[in-house]
Design a protein around this motif. Structure first.
Motif, mmCIF file in Angstrom:
data_model
loop_
_atom_site.group_PDB
_atom_site.id
_atom_site.type_symbol
_atom_site.label_atom_id
_atom_site.label_comp_id
_atom_site.label_asym_id
_atom_site.label_seq_id
_atom_site.Cartn_x
_atom_site.Cartn_y
_atom_site.Cartn_z
ATOM 1 N N SER A 164 60.120 -74.712 -23.903
ATOM 2 C CA SER A 164 60.278 -75.447 -25.153
ATOM 3 C C SER A 164 60.675 -74.464 -26.244
ATOM 4 N N ARG A 165 61.172 -74.988 -27.350
ATOM 5 C CA ARG A 165 61.522 -74.112 -28.469
ATOM 6 C C ARG A 165 61.254 -74.821 -29.783
ATOM 7 N N ASP A 166 60.997 -74.008 -30.783
ATOM 8 C CA ASP A 166 60.806 -74.505 -32.151
ATOM 9 C C ASP A 166 61.736 -73.687 -33.038
ATOM 10 N N ASN A 167 62.864 -74.265 -33.379
ATOM 11 C CA ASN A 167 63.852 -73.518 -34.156
ATOM 12 C C ASN A 167 63.391 -73.254 -35.582
ATOM 13 N N ALA A 168 62.493 -74.070 -36.075
ATOM 14 C CA ALA A 168 61.970 -73.839 -37.419
ATOM 15 C C ALA A 168 61.080 -72.602 -37.463
ATOM 16 N N LYS A 169 60.451 -72.295 -36.322
ATOM 17 C CA LYS A 169 59.543 -71.144 -36.247
ATOM 18 C C LYS A 169 60.145 -69.975 -35.478
ATOM 19 N N ASN A 170 61.373 -70.144 -35.013
ATOM 20 C CA ASN A 170 62.035 -69.077 -34.241
ATOM 21 C C ASN A 170 61.221 -68.657 -33.023
ATOM 22 N N THR A 171 60.730 -69.626 -32.297
ATOM 23 C CA THR A 171 59.944 -69.317 -31.113
ATOM 24 C C THR A 171 60.416 -70.137 -29.920
ATOM 25 N N VAL A 172 60.190 -69.580 -28.752
ATOM 26 C CA VAL A 172 60.426 -70.286 -27.503
ATOM 27 C C VAL A 172 59.216 -70.047 -26.618
ATOM 28 N N GLY A 173 58.808 -71.068 -25.893
ATOM 29 C CA GLY A 173 57.623 -70.971 -25.059
ATOM 30 C C GLY A 173 57.924 -71.243 -23.605
ATOM 31 N N LEU A 174 57.070 -70.710 -22.751
ATOM 32 C CA LEU A 174 57.155 -70.967 -21.313
ATOM 33 C C LEU A 174 55.759 -71.370 -20.852
ATOM 34 N N GLN A 175 55.578 -72.656 -20.597
ATOM 35 C CA GLN A 175 54.319 -73.164 -20.076
ATOM 36 C C GLN A 175 54.361 -73.084 -18.556
ATOM 37 N N MET A 176 53.410 -72.367 -17.987
ATOM 38 C CA MET A 176 53.383 -72.164 -16.549
ATOM 39 C C MET A 176 52.121 -72.793 -15.979
ATOM 40 N N ASN A 177 52.289 -73.800 -15.165
ATOM 41 C CA ASN A 177 51.171 -74.497 -14.540
ATOM 42 C C ASN A 177 51.162 -74.252 -13.032
ATOM 43 N N SER A 178 50.028 -74.518 -12.428
ATOM 44 C CA SER A 178 49.889 -74.378 -10.971
ATOM 45 C C SER A 178 50.430 -73.026 -10.502
ATOM 46 N N LEU A 179 49.989 -71.982 -11.144
ATOM 47 C CA LEU A 179 50.521 -70.648 -10.838
ATOM 48 C C LEU A 179 50.174 -70.216 -9.424
ATOM 49 N N LYS A 180 51.086 -69.457 -8.852
ATOM 50 C CA LYS A 180 50.945 -68.942 -7.497
ATOM 51 C C LYS A 180 51.007 -67.421 -7.531
ATOM 52 N N PRO A 181 50.440 -66.757 -6.547
ATOM 53 C CA PRO A 181 50.532 -65.285 -6.511
ATOM 54 C C PRO A 181 51.975 -64.785 -6.555
ATOM 55 N N GLU A 182 52.895 -65.531 -5.985
ATOM 56 C CA GLU A 182 54.303 -65.111 -5.990
ATOM 57 C C GLU A 182 54.961 -65.243 -7.360
ATOM 58 N N ASP A 183 54.252 -65.798 -8.335
ATOM 59 C CA ASP A 183 54.752 -65.826 -9.711
ATOM 60 C C ASP A 183 54.458 -64.518 -10.439
ATOM 61 N N THR A 184 53.715 -63.629 -9.814
ATOM 62 C CA THR A 184 53.390 -62.349 -10.424
ATOM 63 C C THR A 184 54.664 -61.548 -10.703
ATOM 64 N N ALA A 185 54.834 -61.147 -11.949
ATOM 65 C CA ALA A 185 56.040 -60.432 -12.356
ATOM 66 C C ALA A 185 55.925 -60.071 -13.837
ATOM 67 N N VAL A 186 56.859 -59.263 -14.291
ATOM 68 C CA VAL A 186 57.060 -59.086 -15.723
ATOM 69 C C VAL A 186 58.031 -60.175 -16.162
ATOM 70 N N TYR A 187 57.647 -60.901 -17.184
ATOM 71 C CA TYR A 187 58.459 -62.019 -17.685
ATOM 72 C C TYR A 187 59.173 -61.596 -18.972
ATOM 73 N N TYR A 188 60.459 -61.911 -19.014
ATOM 74 C CA TYR A 188 61.305 -61.545 -20.148
ATOM 75 C C TYR A 188 61.918 -62.801 -20.760
ATOM 76 N N CYS A 189 61.960 -62.852 -22.073
ATOM 77 C CA CYS A 189 62.809 -63.856 -22.710
ATOM 78 C C CYS A 189 64.108 -63.169 -23.121
ATOM 79 N N ALA A 190 65.159 -63.968 -23.161
ATOM 80 C CA ALA A 190 66.473 -63.439 -23.461
ATOM 81 C C ALA A 190 67.260 -64.463 -24.261
ATOM 82 N N ALA A 191 68.173 -63.964 -25.071
ATOM 83 C CA ALA A 191 68.998 -64.821 -25.913
ATOM 84 C C ALA A 191 70.466 -64.647 -25.555
#
Length: 124
Positions: free
Chosen positions: A71-98
């Motif tokens: 999701s994103r909020d352009n008024a606040k200049n933010t973007v979010g990543l909601q992660m549910n039902s996480l699995k061990p294979e989701d382990t990583a460094v997470y990067y946002c990019a434009a």
């Protein structure tokens, strides 16, 4: 020029949720496609998902589809990543990019600005 700073990473048990945030500074944030990528140790950087400049369009990698939401909020200049039902294979460094372009992309090299990354570790 856009500076991106991720936050919200941490250690979480499998099956639980975590929300990452990416705060952007600089002009014209609302015109950028925003993407999330991740990189596990010894692996290539992997596309997770993107959101269009206006938030109308989202697209996800098959590995996270149905579990992750961007999701994103352009008024606040933010973007979010909601992660549910996480699995061990989701382990990583997470990067946002434009991406400074009208069209979206799943290719890391086609993004122009990157955050420093935040570690997500999912224990079994």
């Amino acid at each position: 020029q856009v500076q991106l700073v991720e936050s919200g990473g941490g250690l979480v048990q499998a099956g639980l949720s975590l929300r990452l945030s990416c705060a952007a500074s600089g002009r014209a944030f609302s015109t950028y496609v925003m993407g999330w990528f991740r990189q596990a140790p010894g692996k290539e950087r992997e596309f997770v998902g993107y959101i269009s400049w206006n938030g109308v369009i989202t697209y996800y990698a098959d590995s996270v589809k149905g579990r992750f939401t961007i999701s994103r909020d352009n008024a606040k200049n933010t973007v979010g990543l909601q992660m549910n039902s996480l699995k061990p294979e989701d382990t990583a460094v997470y990067y946002c990019a434009a991406r400074s372009a009208f069209s979206a992309s799943t290719v890391a090299s086609e993004y122009h600005y990157w955050g420093q990354g935040t570690q997500v570790t999912v224990s079994s």
